[in-house]
Structures are given as structure tokens and as C-alpha cells.
Design an enzyme around this catalytic site. Sequence first.
Site, PDB file in Angstrom:
ATOM      1  N   GLY A 215       8.271   2.133 -12.598  1.00  0.00           N
ATOM      2  CA  GLY A 215       8.190   1.429 -11.323  1.00  0.00           C
ATOM      3  C   GLY A 215       8.122  -0.071 -11.530  1.00  0.00           C
TER       4      GLY A 215
ATOM      5  N   GLN B  19       6.412  -8.746  -9.637  1.00  0.00           N
ATOM      6  CA  GLN B  19       6.424  -8.803 -11.097  1.00  0.00           C
ATOM      7  C   GLN B  19       7.599  -9.608 -11.651  1.00  0.00           C
ATOM      8  OE1 GLN B  19       5.818  -4.316 -11.300  1.00  0.00           O
ATOM      9  NE2 GLN B  19       4.877  -4.989 -13.201  1.00  0.00           N
TER      10      GLN B  19
ATOM     11  N   CYS C 247       1.298  -0.698 -17.088  1.00  0.00           N
ATOM     12  CA  CYS C 247       2.019  -1.638 -16.228  1.00  0.00           C
ATOM     13  C   CYS C 247       2.912  -2.518 -17.093  1.00  0.00           C
ATOM     14  CB  CYS C 247       0.998  -2.498 -15.480  1.00  0.00           C
ATOM     15  SG  CYS C 247       1.740  -3.713 -14.390  1.00  0.00           S
ATOM     16  N   LEU C 248       4.127  -2.750 -16.628  1.00  0.00           N
ATOM     17  CA  LEU C 248       5.056  -3.594 -17.389  1.00  0.00           C
ATOM     18  C   LEU C 248       4.540  -5.031 -17.507  1.00  0.00           C
ATOM     19  CD1 LEU C 248       8.495  -2.315 -16.034  1.00  0.00           C
ATOM     20  CD2 LEU C 248       7.411  -1.787 -18.233  1.00  0.00           C
TER      21      LEU C 248
ATOM     22  N   HIS D 280       0.234   1.955  -7.012  1.00  0.00           N
ATOM     23  CA  HIS D 280       0.173   0.898  -8.034  1.00  0.00           C
ATOM     24  C   HIS D 280       1.120  -0.258  -7.657  1.00  0.00           C
ATOM     25  CE1 HIS D 280       0.159  -0.278 -12.505  1.00  0.00           C
ATOM     26  NE2 HIS D 280       1.157  -0.988 -11.997  1.00  0.00           N
ATOM     27  N   GLU D 281       2.333   0.107  -7.213  1.00  0.00           N
ATOM     28  CA  GLU D 281       3.326  -0.938  -6.886  1.00  0.00           C
ATOM     29  C   GLU D 281       2.969  -1.665  -5.590  1.00  0.00           C
ATOM     30  OE1 GLU D 281       5.050  -1.615  -9.325  1.00  0.00           O
ATOM     31  OE2 GLU D 281       5.031   0.286 -10.400  1.00  0.00           O
TER      32      GLU D 281
ATOM     33  N   HIS E 144       0.680  -4.325  -6.346  1.00  0.00           N
ATOM     34  CA  HIS E 144       1.349  -5.539  -6.848  1.00  0.00           C
ATOM     35  C   HIS E 144       1.776  -6.435  -5.685  1.00  0.00           C
ATOM     36  CE1 HIS E 144       1.619  -5.161 -11.160  1.00  0.00           C
ATOM     37  NE2 HIS E 144       2.182  -3.961 -11.117  1.00  0.00           N
TER      38      HIS E 144
HETATM   39 NI    NI Z   1       2.432  -2.513 -12.626  1.00  0.00          NI
END
Ligand code: NI
Length: 168
Positions: A46, A51, A92-93, A134-135, A138
Site C-alpha cells: 500500500g 508518502q 511501512c515503506l 494504515h494508509e 498517512h
Molecule cells: Ni505506511
Amino acid sequence: MTVLKILRYPDPRLHQVARPVEVFDDALRTLVKDMAETMYAAPGVGLAATQVDVHQRVIVIDVSETKDQLQVFINPQIVKASAEGRIYEEGCLSVPGIYEEVERPGVVRVRAFDENGKQFEIDAHDLLAVCIQHEIDHLDGRVFVQYLSRLKQNRIRSKMLKSDREAA
Ligand code: NI
């Protein structure tokens, strides 16, 4: 298509709150394509526009094994969440190499638009439910490590800053 640069925690831009999308145009569809490309290249399940330093409410997700089930959520809203929570180990990226357990509602109903401006609603379970929450966090300027203790957050911040310095 372009692979975009992913912001790394503790970059303050990760805490900016994203604005709703108002126009569903080609620029938006290009952003969605570039975000999908970036997510697959990482690889990740995701990615939120925040991000990649674009502060619009856009999310791409693909939780499939085969990586060919792209889901796009624009202006997503959780309209119902189960009282029952589930604990998942999240990553998380923007916080590479860090995996920590977070508890969230196990099932959520999400209302969103696709990249053509069509509204839809889905019930999400398991990994998809975790991912969507989670997204959306963000988009609200929240990174999953903020659910952890102060001590853990400080430790993760130092670790990330140290690896940034080593990479520089
Ligand atoms: Ni993330």
C-alpha cells in the site's frame, strides 16, 4: 510511468494532512499510475500520496499474492468499524526495516471514489482492513509508529536518522 521518491520517517512532511481530491482528471490518473508503479517497485502492499509528498487524499493498495489486483481509494472514509480489534505486525515503506504490532478494528466499511470519480463501498477484512486504515492514517499525517510507546518511537527515530546519515 514514474517511480516516485518515498519520504522517510521522521520527515516532517509525513505529518501534513492531505486535502480531498476535487477534480478527477488525467493528472489524477497519472498520479495513481505513478503511485502504483512506486508501490510495486518498492515492493509494498500500500502507498498513500502523502508518502510521495503529494498532499491529496489518494491511496493505492494491492494485497494480492499475484500483485495484479490494484485497488484505488480516493477521498476514502471509514463509515463503519468493528468493535473487535485485531493485532497485526505492520510495516511501512516510509519506515523501512521496522515491523511492530498495532491493534486496529478488524473489519471496516470504506466509502471512496475510484480514479474516474465513481463512488463505491467495500467491507474490508484482514490485511486489506489493516492496510486501508494504515494508509488513511498517512493522509491524516499519522505514521504507524505513533501508536507505539514514546520510548520505541524515539528508538525508531534515532535508528532511521542514523541509517540516513550512513546512506548520505
Ligand atoms: Ni505506511
